[in-house]
Design an enzyme around this catalytic site. Sequence first.
Site, PDB file in Angstrom:
ATOM      1  N   ASN A   2       0.847  -1.189   0.000  1.00 17.07           N
ATOM      2  CA  ASN A   2       0.000   0.000   0.000  1.00 17.07           C
ATOM      3  C   ASN A   2       0.893   1.253   0.000  1.00 17.07           C
ATOM      4  OD1 ASN A   2      -1.840   2.107   0.825  1.00 17.07           O
ATOM      5  ND2 ASN A   2      -3.193   0.514   1.649  1.00 17.07           N
ATOM      6  N   ASN A  58     -13.047  -3.680   1.221  1.00 18.69           N
ATOM      7  CA  ASN A  58     -14.079  -2.648   1.314  1.00 18.69           C
ATOM      8  C   ASN A  58     -14.624  -2.460  -0.083  1.00 18.69           C
ATOM      9  OD1 ASN A  58     -13.654  -2.104   4.060  1.00 18.69           O
ATOM     10  ND2 ASN A  58     -12.051  -0.603   3.613  1.00 18.69           N
ATOM     11  N   HIS A  79     -11.041   0.520  -8.596  1.00 18.76           N
ATOM     12  CA  HIS A  79     -10.552  -0.751  -9.154  1.00 18.76           C
ATOM     13  C   HIS A  79     -10.796  -1.876  -8.136  1.00 18.76           C
ATOM     14  CE1 HIS A  79      -7.823  -2.802 -12.111  1.00 18.76           C
ATOM     15  NE2 HIS A  79      -8.014  -3.721 -11.178  1.00 18.76           N
ATOM     16  N   HIS A 109     -10.513  -4.438  -5.577  1.00 20.41           N
ATOM     17  CA  HIS A 109      -9.324  -4.865  -4.838  1.00 20.41           C
ATOM     18  C   HIS A 109      -9.680  -5.137  -3.391  1.00 20.41           C
ATOM     19  CE1 HIS A 109      -9.541  -0.605  -3.716  1.00 20.41           C
ATOM     20  NE2 HIS A 109      -8.773  -0.892  -2.675  1.00 20.41           N
ATOM     21  N   PHE A 160     -27.624   3.375   9.226  1.00 19.67           N
ATOM     22  CA  PHE A 160     -26.561   4.180   9.810  1.00 19.67           C
ATOM     23  C   PHE A 160     -26.248   3.680  11.212  1.00 19.67           C
ATOM     24  CE2 PHE A 160     -28.151   6.855   6.486  1.00 19.67           C
ATOM     25  CZ  PHE A 160     -27.045   7.563   6.046  1.00 19.67           C
TER      26      PHE A 160
HETATM   27  O1  LIG Z   1      -7.278   2.130   2.524  1.00 16.33           O
HETATM   28  P1  LIG Z   1      -8.304   2.972   1.849  1.00 16.33           P
HETATM   29  O2  LIG Z   1      -9.106   2.209   0.814  1.00 16.33           O
HETATM   30  O3  LIG Z   1      -7.737   4.246   1.300  1.00 16.33           O
HETATM   31  O4  LIG Z   1      -9.330   3.388   3.003  1.00 16.33           O
HETATM   32  C1  LIG Z   1     -10.463   2.675   3.409  1.00 16.33           C
HETATM   33  O5  LIG Z   1     -10.147   1.505   4.150  1.00 16.33           O
HETATM   34  C2  LIG Z   1      -9.462   1.714   5.391  1.00 16.33           C
HETATM   35  C3  LIG Z   1      -9.328   0.380   6.103  1.00 16.33           C
HETATM   36  O6  LIG Z   1     -10.574  -0.184   6.449  1.00 16.33           O
HETATM   37  C4  LIG Z   1     -10.173   2.731   6.276  1.00 16.33           C
HETATM   38  O7  LIG Z   1      -9.329   3.072   7.348  1.00 16.33           O
HETATM   39  C5  LIG Z   1     -10.530   4.002   5.516  1.00 16.33           C
HETATM   40  O8  LIG Z   1     -11.324   4.842   6.319  1.00 16.33           O
HETATM   41  C6  LIG Z   1     -11.287   3.626   4.237  1.00 16.33           C
HETATM   42  O9  LIG Z   1     -11.603   4.790   3.495  1.00 16.33           O
HETATM   43  O1  LIG Z   2     -34.311   7.477  14.702  1.00 15.93           O
HETATM   44  P1  LIG Z   2     -33.979   7.904  13.313  1.00 15.93           P
HETATM   45  O2  LIG Z   2     -33.554   9.329  13.197  1.00 15.93           O
HETATM   46  O3  LIG Z   2     -35.051   7.544  12.320  1.00 15.93           O
HETATM   47  O4  LIG Z   2     -32.707   7.007  12.907  1.00 15.93           O
HETATM   48  C1  LIG Z   2     -31.374   7.345  13.123  1.00 15.93           C
HETATM   49  O5  LIG Z   2     -30.992   7.236  14.493  1.00 15.93           O
HETATM   50  C2  LIG Z   2     -31.072   5.927  15.069  1.00 15.93           C
HETATM   51  C3  LIG Z   2     -30.487   5.974  16.478  1.00 15.93           C
HETATM   52  O6  LIG Z   2     -29.116   6.300  16.501  1.00 15.93           O
HETATM   53  C4  LIG Z   2     -30.354   4.877  14.217  1.00 15.93           C
HETATM   54  O7  LIG Z   2     -30.678   3.590  14.697  1.00 15.93           O
HETATM   55  C5  LIG Z   2     -30.746   4.964  12.736  1.00 15.93           C
HETATM   56  O8  LIG Z   2     -29.912   4.091  11.990  1.00 15.93           O
HETATM   57  C6  LIG Z   2     -30.548   6.406  12.257  1.00 15.93           C
HETATM   58  O9  LIG Z   2     -30.925   6.512  10.906  1.00 15.93           O
END
Ligand SMILES: O=P(O)(O)O[C@H]1O[C@H](CO)[C@@H](O)[C@H](O)[C@H]1O
Ligand SMILES: O=P(O)(O)O[C@H]1O[C@H](CO)[C@@H](O)[C@H](O)[C@H]1O
Lengths: 352, 352
Positions: free
Chosen positions: A78, A159, A170, A172, A318
């Site tokens: 990397n 990811n 790409h 990966h 979320f």
């Molecule tokens: O390594 P990347 O693809 O630039 O970055 C991604 O993977 C990482 C490892 O899970 C994370 O820390 C980063 O936040 C995410 O954007």
């Molecule tokens: O309650 P809301 O605003 O619909 O939902 C939001 O807050 C919640 C509590 O943190 C989460 O579980 C949900 O994923 C988020 O979208």
Amino acid sequence: GSEFEYSEHPHRRYNPLRGEWILCSPHRAKRPWQGATEEIPPDTRPEYDPNDYLGPGNFRSGGKAQNPNYTDTFVFDNDFMALLPDTPDGSVGEIDKGDLFVARAVKGRCRVVCFSPKLNLTIPEMEREDVVKVVHAWTDEFLRLAKEPYINYVQIFENKGEMMGCSNPHPHGQIWSSGFIPAEAKKELENLKAYEEKHGVGMLEKYVQDELIKKERMVCQNNSFLCVVPFWALWPFETMVISTEKVASLAEMSDRMKEDLADIYQRVTCRYDNLFKTSFPYSMGLRQCPTDGTSHPYSHFYMVFYPPLLRSATVKKFMVGFELLCEGQRDLTAEQAAERLRNLDEVHYRKK
Amino acid sequence: GSEFEYSEHPHRRYNPLRGEWILCSPHRAKRPWQGATEEIPPDTRPEYDPNDYLGPGNFRSGGKAQNPNYTDTFVFDNDFMALLPDTPDGSVGEIDKGDLFVARAVKGRCRVVCFSPKLNLTIPEMEREDVVKVVHAWTDEFLRLAKEPYINYVQIFENKGEMMGCSNPHPHGQIWSSGFIPAEAKKELENLKAYEEKHGVGMLEKYVQDELIKKERMVCQNNSFLCVVPFWALWPFETMVISTEKVASLAEMSDRMKEDLADIYQRVTCRYDNLFKTSFPYSMGLRQCPTDGTSHPYSHFYMVFYPPLLRSATVKKFMVGFELLCEGQRDLTAEQAAERLRNLDEVHYRKK
Ligand SMILES: O=P(O)(O)O[C@H]1O[C@H](CO)[C@@H](O)[C@H](O)[C@H]1O
Ligand SMILES: O=P(O)(O)O[C@H]1O[C@H](CO)[C@@H](O)[C@H](O)[C@H]1O
């Protein structure tokens, strides 16, 4: 005055690997959404793009390194490693003394695994034999990194998709290897050990047996692996691919078993793509034994997928607020998610 | 051959509240980004919109309930509660017996706190006296929920911005209260207790004293609260507002102290908005003692902000892959983040 049913009523489920509870609210899937919907970039990527930092023959970011004209997998350091092999040793503070400023230098090495030269081919759409090559590349890397004295744990992961923070389109995966055994891996090892010592059977061996009987969380299987939505799943369509026999790592797998791993990797990701007819984002990771030179009789290989999508290709779950401050929370049940995934086709929607 | 410096070299830091390590990669802030950039919806919300489910006099989602013509805060039961007051008791499986399907019915109640009738006013742009009313509404709710026999923990939080999963654009916070003490809150209580018993001083009392001397992680303060980027911060611009005196909850705060809480809530969020000249997304939460009828002499009130933005108003930090599978990871150091926040103005950029 009804009876408690976990298909209906709010409850917590226990994750025996992490020793953690998650909150499950099955009745809640119908709440309205005036929040974020995701931009799904139309998937019209060409096979090759000269601006693709990871493309064959192209210059990488920064312009220093040039990729070879690779034809299958391509693995390299990397360019922006989170862990470096040459960090000087050192530390600040002592937990035992009550210091509140405690830091430890860490060593490690980060690798990138391009799955194939093609910018537009993700795992579910690749040829089976090319996915087998990815599994072989993982194994080679795992063995090579395991030999380094400064490395005691090797985390192989992918990811996939912008929504999961993938910083380059790409296809990966990544490998982050470290001198320390990361917190979650360590906790799981301790829980596997305690379980087996107390109950005389491997936790995941028992889990596989139980799920094969219960069937309601099964997604698909082959000769070596079972895919389920685990009882304790956190992400809406989380799945776990568990080896039916207890092996500690890729290093212990026969070629036949590696082919089966490639097979199920493709079949699971194909079902995912078919779920919302979109290139399905997720973080995938392999759980393997540490590479610290000691034996790990309690380790049991598995692969886990954490996909964020919840209702459609554009509305995700979320993990915020309550989840960050208190504990994980999900709406649909593991059983509902498994049923949807189980009923999907294993022919990719773009191939029909 | 240089010395270990945590401003430069990869390291892990210890979070004594959670008993967890996080990985810090200070050298890595320069990696390129071909990944997701966030859509920032232009903030042209009107003061009132008849389609705003949370607006004064409007009908809520589903059309059943109608909001009163409220003039300051407005608190009501969440129409889609994740926890319900009337879940029948019940449980499945026993951890001790080695069962791998363990679930427990849970009770609770979820409330919504609209900050003001205005759709376009977030905390940093409200009048000070109206933010004080929010703190009073929190206190009333905390006290009322604490009295319910089926509630043992009250989590007050705010998910701000679409990026943090806020499902409705009207500025509001939430309260999820539960019969169980959620995992993270429980762990912190245990760690606070163990620390104080072992070292004879409250962990956060000592932490406040230390940070006031070191100064490098300080953001701002007033008579009752200190705001720092904690040494163990995970999110790029995470901050923690700690009461300089040890109080266990809002219930123990004088009116003067509540005014100070409103003051620092506004000042911190104003700095956040000014950082990238955008309405800064975050999850905010209060940590208070459980409401289980026992005394909690180790509890120490704090407020924490977890904001996802990293480089600009459109590039956020993703907690994916390694973070989900292994442990938290950050690029810039807590000290760098604190310096940027400390140097910002406390006059909102839209008021200049
Ligand atoms: O390594 P990347 O693809 O630039 O970055 C991604 O993977 C990482 C490892 O899970 C994370 O820390 C980063 O936040 C995410 O954007
Ligand atoms: O309650 P809301 O605003 O619909 O939902 C939001 O807050 C919640 C509590 O943190 C989460 O579980 C949900 O994923 C988020 O979208």
